[in-house]
Design an enzyme around this catalytic site. Structure first.
Site, PDB file in Angstrom:
ATOM      1  N   GLN A 200       0.835  -1.202   0.000  1.00 25.26           N
ATOM      2  CA  GLN A 200       0.000   0.000   0.000  1.00 25.26           C
ATOM      3  C   GLN A 200       0.879   1.265   0.000  1.00 25.26           C
ATOM      4  O   GLN A 200       0.570   2.244  -0.663  1.00 25.26           O
ATOM      5  CB  GLN A 200      -0.936  -0.012   1.217  1.00 25.26           C
ATOM      6  CG  GLN A 200      -1.914   1.164   1.275  1.00 25.26           C
ATOM      7  CD  GLN A 200      -2.926   1.165   0.126  1.00 25.26           C
ATOM      8  OE1 GLN A 200      -3.238   0.115  -0.418  1.00 25.26           O
ATOM      9  NE2 GLN A 200      -3.403   2.333  -0.231  1.00 25.26           N
TER      10      GLN A 200
ATOM     11  N   TRP B   5     -18.493  -4.269  -5.088  1.00 28.80           N
ATOM     12  CA  TRP B   5     -17.552  -5.383  -5.235  1.00 28.80           C
ATOM     13  C   TRP B   5     -16.681  -5.588  -3.999  1.00 28.80           C
ATOM     14  O   TRP B   5     -16.032  -6.611  -3.854  1.00 28.80           O
ATOM     15  CB  TRP B   5     -16.641  -5.130  -6.439  1.00 28.80           C
ATOM     16  CG  TRP B   5     -15.836  -3.867  -6.300  1.00 28.80           C
ATOM     17  CD1 TRP B   5     -14.633  -3.722  -5.653  1.00 28.80           C
ATOM     18  CD2 TRP B   5     -16.175  -2.567  -6.795  1.00 28.80           C
ATOM     19  NE1 TRP B   5     -14.220  -2.416  -5.716  1.00 28.80           N
ATOM     20  CE2 TRP B   5     -15.142  -1.684  -6.415  1.00 28.80           C
ATOM     21  CE3 TRP B   5     -17.250  -2.063  -7.537  1.00 28.80           C
ATOM     22  CZ2 TRP B   5     -15.154  -0.324  -6.746  1.00 28.80           C
ATOM     23  CZ3 TRP B   5     -17.251  -0.701  -7.860  1.00 28.80           C
ATOM     24  CH2 TRP B   5     -16.218   0.147  -7.474  1.00 28.80           C
ATOM     25  N   HIS B   6     -16.622  -4.615  -3.103  1.00 25.12           N
ATOM     26  CA  HIS B   6     -15.711  -4.689  -1.957  1.00 25.12           C
ATOM     27  C   HIS B   6     -16.463  -5.228  -0.736  1.00 25.12           C
ATOM     28  O   HIS B   6     -17.330  -4.565  -0.193  1.00 25.12           O
ATOM     29  CB  HIS B   6     -15.143  -3.286  -1.671  1.00 25.12           C
ATOM     30  CG  HIS B   6     -14.242  -3.218  -0.463  1.00 25.12           C
ATOM     31  ND1 HIS B   6     -12.883  -2.998  -0.548  1.00 25.12           N
ATOM     32  CD2 HIS B   6     -14.518  -3.326   0.851  1.00 25.12           C
ATOM     33  CE1 HIS B   6     -12.363  -2.976   0.665  1.00 25.12           C
ATOM     34  NE2 HIS B   6     -13.334  -3.160   1.543  1.00 25.12           N
TER      35      HIS B   6
ATOM     36  N   ASP C  38     -12.042  -7.732  -3.008  1.00 28.79           N
ATOM     37  CA  ASP C  38     -12.845  -7.272  -4.134  1.00 28.79           C
ATOM     38  C   ASP C  38     -13.205  -8.495  -4.962  1.00 28.79           C
ATOM     39  O   ASP C  38     -12.348  -9.325  -5.268  1.00 28.79           O
ATOM     40  CB  ASP C  38     -12.047  -6.281  -4.996  1.00 28.79           C
ATOM     41  CG  ASP C  38     -11.639  -5.050  -4.213  1.00 28.79           C
ATOM     42  OD1 ASP C  38     -12.383  -4.662  -3.287  1.00 28.79           O
ATOM     43  OD2 ASP C  38     -10.579  -4.473  -4.512  1.00 28.79           O
TER      44      ASP C  38
ATOM     45  N   ALA D  39      -5.895   5.214  -0.624  1.00 31.19           N
ATOM     46  CA  ALA D  39      -5.877   5.223   0.847  1.00 31.19           C
ATOM     47  C   ALA D  39      -4.458   5.440   1.353  1.00 31.19           C
ATOM     48  O   ALA D  39      -3.498   4.874   0.815  1.00 31.19           O
ATOM     49  CB  ALA D  39      -6.440   3.925   1.382  1.00 31.19           C
TER      50      ALA D  39
ATOM     51  N   GLU E 183     -19.254   0.820  -3.487  1.00 32.40           N
ATOM     52  CA  GLU E 183     -18.399  -0.217  -4.077  1.00 32.40           C
ATOM     53  C   GLU E 183     -19.071  -1.581  -3.878  1.00 32.40           C
ATOM     54  O   GLU E 183     -18.818  -2.264  -2.893  1.00 32.40           O
ATOM     55  CB  GLU E 183     -16.999  -0.224  -3.418  1.00 32.40           C
ATOM     56  CG  GLU E 183     -16.153   0.993  -3.755  1.00 32.40           C
ATOM     57  CD  GLU E 183     -14.688   0.825  -3.348  1.00 32.40           C
ATOM     58  OE1 GLU E 183     -14.314  -0.235  -2.818  1.00 32.40           O
ATOM     59  OE2 GLU E 183     -13.923   1.774  -3.591  1.00 32.40           O
TER      60      GLU E 183
HETATM   61 ZN   LIG Z   1     -11.538  -3.121  -2.175  1.00 24.62          ZN
END
Ligand SMILES: [Zn+2]
Length: 255
Positions: free
Chosen positions: A142, A228-229, A177, A163, A226
């Site tokens: 990340q 998908w998350h 996801d 993020a 979202e």
């Molecule tokens: Zn995600």
């Protein structure tokens, strides 16, 4: 030479009175111009008020989470995982993934992994073939990703779409996801129109997951919708949140 010795002796004799001899403190990371968000470490002192057993989370200043291993941990733009956090119980997922997914991304924490595999198998029975896009993401990954965006677009712009390291839920090893068999619309708004999105919305809670960033809750979660998350929180909390129609933020901060 004598002058140097005299200064040296003064430093040895007077450190408690005069502070000029001590090594200058390193500038704090928090005061860096590139990091305008203020960070404070959560106060671990137990509150005398024991009526509220839920961990304390921030709604303002970025705070470092005290119990990052909690299955129901709240990680968001105000609550960060400690920089040294790495889940201890990551497991490789035995589900189909997009070919581009790295080995790191194909993992979740053990409990979440087991439940996700059950969910993917249950979906198959309804002729819904789910595929993983991206699961666990290490702090290092990340950080590298975020720094790459900062280099390209500058800090302020990077913050709007990526993020801050420590605040991505993927770093918990509890989020993934998901997309459909053909992989189209992966992590894209158009996934919302897919039958797989409909199936997820209807069934994730039975396996302990939630749609973490629901439609209409953008101001609460800080993220756009979202579909998908999904995020593992355990069956009990997942069902409670679904029945009440609330987000993880509302569970901790407003209930
Ligand atoms: Zn995600």
């Amino acid at each position: 030479m004598r002058t140097h010795i005299t200064i040296g002796i003064s430093c040895l004799l007077l450190p408690l009175v005069l502070f000029g001899c001590s090594k200058k403190e390193e500038p704090s990371k928090q005061s860096s111009k590139n990091q305008p968000t203020e960070t404070v470490v959560q106060n671990n002192k137990q509150s005398s008020n024991t009526r509220k057993p839920l961990p304390k989370y921030s709604t303002g200043k970025l705070q470092v989470i005290a119990q990052p291993d909690d299955i129901s941990v709240l990680v968001n733009k105000h609550n960060s995982l400690p920089e040294t956090f790495n889940p201890k119980d990551l497991a490789s997922l035995n589900i189909p993934f997009l070919a581009s997914a790295s080995t790191e991304k194909r993992q979740l924490r053990k409990e979440a992994a087991t439940q996700l595999e059950k969910m993917v198998n249950a979906a198959k029975k309804d002729n819904i073939y789910l595929k993983g896009v991206s699961g666990y993401r290490s702090h290092e990954t990340q950080k590298a990703l975020f720094n790459r965006y900062v280099k390209r677009d500058g800090y302020a712009k990077a913050r709007t779409y990526s993020a801050l390291p420590g605040t991505s839920e993927h770093e918990t090893g509890l989020s993934i996801d998901i997309t459909g068999k053909d992989g189209t619309c992966a992590a894209d708004d158009c996934f919302a129109q897919k039958p797989e999105a409909e199936w997820l919305a209807k069934h994730v809670q039975d396996f302990g997951f939630i749609i973490r960033y629901p439609k209409g809750k953008e101001k609460v979660t800080g993220y756009k919708y979202e579909p998908w998350h999904i995020r593992y929180v355990g069956v009990k909390i997942a069902k409670e949140l679904t029945i009440k129609g609330i987000t993880l933020e509302e569970y901790y901060l407003h209930s």
